[in-house]
Design a protein around this motif. Structure first.
Motif, PDB file in Angstrom:
ATOM      1  N   THR A  69       0.856  -1.178   0.000  1.00 25.14           N
ATOM      2  CA  THR A  69       0.000   0.000   0.000  1.00 25.14           C
ATOM      3  C   THR A  69       0.896   1.234   0.000  1.00 25.14           C
ATOM      4  N   ILE A  70       0.356   2.352  -0.439  1.00 19.01           N
ATOM      5  CA  ILE A  70       1.130   3.587  -0.467  1.00 19.01           C
ATOM      6  C   ILE A  70       1.343   4.063   0.959  1.00 19.01           C
ATOM      7  N   GLN A  78       2.755   9.256  -3.233  1.00 19.74           N
ATOM      8  CA  GLN A  78       1.435   9.881  -3.231  1.00 19.74           C
ATOM      9  C   GLN A  78       1.279  10.830  -4.416  1.00 19.74           C
ATOM     10  N   TYR A  81       1.113   8.800  -7.736  1.00 25.53           N
ATOM     11  CA  TYR A  81      -0.186   8.136  -7.901  1.00 25.53           C
ATOM     12  C   TYR A  81      -1.256   9.140  -8.306  1.00 25.53           C
ATOM     13  N   GLN A  82      -1.261  10.285  -7.658  1.00 18.94           N
ATOM     14  CA  GLN A  82      -2.256  11.306  -8.007  1.00 18.94           C
ATOM     15  C   GLN A  82      -2.090  11.780  -9.442  1.00 18.94           C
ATOM     16  N   GLU A  85      -3.672   8.924 -11.660  1.00 24.20           N
ATOM     17  CA  GLU A  85      -4.969   8.364 -11.279  1.00 24.20           C
ATOM     18  C   GLU A  85      -6.019   8.564 -12.356  1.00 24.20           C
ATOM     19  N   THR A 211      -6.831  -3.139  -5.411  1.00 25.44           N
ATOM     20  CA  THR A 211      -7.337  -1.804  -5.713  1.00 25.44           C
ATOM     21  C   THR A 211      -6.306  -1.047  -6.539  1.00 25.44           C
ATOM     22  N   ASN A 212      -6.705   0.075  -7.077  1.00 25.30           N
ATOM     23  CA  ASN A 212      -5.789   0.860  -7.906  1.00 25.30           C
ATOM     24  C   ASN A 212      -4.524   1.250  -7.141  1.00 25.30           C
ATOM     25  N   ASP A 213      -4.694   1.743  -5.914  1.00 27.80           N
ATOM     26  CA  ASP A 213      -3.530   2.201  -5.162  1.00 27.80           C
ATOM     27  C   ASP A 213      -2.649   1.035  -4.730  1.00 27.80           C
ATOM     28  N   GLU A 214      -3.245  -0.131  -4.467  1.00 27.66           N
ATOM     29  CA  GLU A 214      -2.448  -1.307  -4.125  1.00 27.66           C
ATOM     30  C   GLU A 214      -1.643  -1.780  -5.333  1.00 27.66           C
ATOM     31  N   PHE A 216      -0.705  -0.007  -7.870  1.00 33.69           N
ATOM     32  CA  PHE A 216       0.344   0.995  -8.041  1.00 33.69           C
ATOM     33  C   PHE A 216       1.497   0.726  -7.076  1.00 33.69           C
ATOM     34  N   ALA A 217       1.181   0.502  -5.811  1.00 31.75           N
ATOM     35  CA  ALA A 217       2.210   0.302  -4.791  1.00 31.75           C
ATOM     36  C   ALA A 217       3.022  -0.955  -5.049  1.00 31.75           C
TER      37      ALA A 217
END
Length: 429
Positions: A69-70, A78, A81-82, A85, A211-214, A216-217
């Motif tokens: 995770t981030i 952060q 990712y933003q 996104e 999830t998207n953020d996972e 990505f991480a």
């Protein structure tokens, strides 16, 4: 006893340790890549060790072998990712965690028209979203195998890497971030030996379940740990189990990562209990090459440095595979990717240069540094994951099958030991 069965058995490691290799009584050097590369006792190789750059950065990375995770203290992650996104297709994660993250998509309803180009459902490699390139599942050069291994760095891969080095054979290594964090000196060896390094995620879970953020991480922190340890940032990745769809591809592409798949699967991750099946899979590739299947373009096969068995299989079939194909080259070489990393100073030769004798070159960088729905049916087979295994063996007398001249041997003592090893095994058999 069959040679392959012996090589993949615990007995082989005991025999090697007790008889063939007279391990030095002095302390092993576990502070440098060169020192670590000399260790051939798998018990020593796979013992934990301290590496200050990684130890000092523990708070900058997720725990090993957990879904990434981030981190709340990672402003760079952060911000990155933003920034991407808005490029991510609005596709929800598939299945229900935690089962889906481990490959259980039972009960999940998915449109049989495959709107997401979900490889696990249809083996789709051609995304239907704008701006996302096709997956790489084959190579354009005729009679060529894009040669590579997943799930490294294996803590006991020294004898296997010695074997590749003795054959002047370079490959693409798909490294798991957690493995790099735990065995950084082993990761450094890939670059030192001239292999291409790609990402294989942080924790080796099914990416479409995250999830998207996972997701990505999983990619971001793998890239960052490889940069910290080896000094380079990869520009390629392979999804564990081949589990990828348009959403995950878009995230990877936004991070500058090319998605590399395969056409043939050795299924070597199944282990020695499935040796007949694995051998047949290798022979299917060899037969296809001998029959002219790749006369106009080459292919990629999925193999692993996961265990003693998977590495022993690669050694056992190396001569046959090399004879069936005109060229065995890293995937990046077959694609003429001459800049394999974000950083300047590291280059891959073009395909023409490689087969003409010029192998992987590091020019300036150092080798370390820092409608209707249905449940999905898995169309492709999955690859295994792992952190360690007993070391593999193989003779070091083969000449290069790459069409290139031999390079000078960097680790003469290791090659001599490998030759003694094979002599001892053959005598025993």
């Amino acid at each position: 006893m069959h040679l392959l069965s012996f090589l993949a058995s615990p007995l082989s490691c005991l025999f090697i340790s007790a008889i063939v290799f007279p391990y030095p009584t002095s302390a092993q050097d576990r502070t440098t890549e060169q020192g670590e590369a000399q260790i051939l006792d798998p018990t020593v190789e796979c013992a934990p060790y301290q590496y200050p750059p990684v130890d000092d950065a523990q708070g900058n990375f997720p725990p090993s072998w957990t879904v990434a995770t981030i981190l709340s203290n990672d402003s760079d992650a952060q911000a990155r990712y933003q920034s991407i996104e808005g490029l991510i297709p609005k596709i929800p994660p598939k299945g229900r965690k935690a089962d889906s993250a481990n490959g259980n998509f039972g009960g999940f309803k998915y449109d049989p028209n495959d709107p997401d180009c979900w490889w696990t459902y249809s083996m789709c490699t051609t995304p239907n979203v704008s701006g996302v390139p096709d997956d790489i599942a084959a190579v354009p050069e005729p009679n060529t195998l894009g040669y590579g291994f997943d799930d490294g760095p294996n803590c006991s891969h020294n004898a296997f890497y010695d074997y590749l080095l003795s054959n002047d054979q370079k490959a693409t290594m798909f490294y798991i971030g957690s493995n790099v964090q735990q065995f950084p000196l082993e990761a450094q060896r890939a670059l030192a030996d001239g292999h291409q390094i790609c990402v294989h995620t942080w924790s080796h879970h099914y990416m479409t379940a995250l999830t998207n953020d996972e997701a990505f991480a999983e990619l971001w922190y793998s890239m960052q740990i490889i940069k910290l340890v080896v000094g380079v940032t990869p520009t390629c990745w392979r999804p564990p189990y081949g589990d990828v769809d348009n959403r995950i591809r878009a995230i990877a592409n936004a991070l500058g990562l090319m998605t590399i798949m395969w056409q043939f699967d050795s299924e070597d991750w199944l282990g020695i209990e499935s040796v007949t099946k694995v051998n047949n899979n290798y022979m299917d590739l060899i037969t296809a090459a001998q029959n002219g299947t790749f006369s106009t373009s080459g292919t990629i096969m999925l193999t692993h440095e996961l265990t003693n068995f998977t590495m022993s299989e690669a050694v056992s079939f190396y001569d046959q595979v090399a004879s069936a194909f005109s060229y065995l080259v890293p995937v990046g070489v077959a694609l003429n990717v001459t800049a394999p990393y974000v950083e300047d100073g590291y280059t891959l030769p073009s395909f023409a240069q490689y087969i003409g004798g010029m192998h992987v070159v590091s020019t300036t960088g150092s080798g370390s540094g820092g409608g209707s729905t249905s449940a999905p049916s898995v169309g492709g087979s999955s690859d295994g994951s792992g952190t360690s295994g007993s070391t593999t063996t193989g003779n070091s007398t083969n000449t290069s099958k790459s069409g290139a001249a031999k390079v000078s041997l960097k680790r003469v003592d290791s090659f001599a030991s490998a030759a003694v090893l094979v002599t001892g095994i053959l005598f025993m058999l």
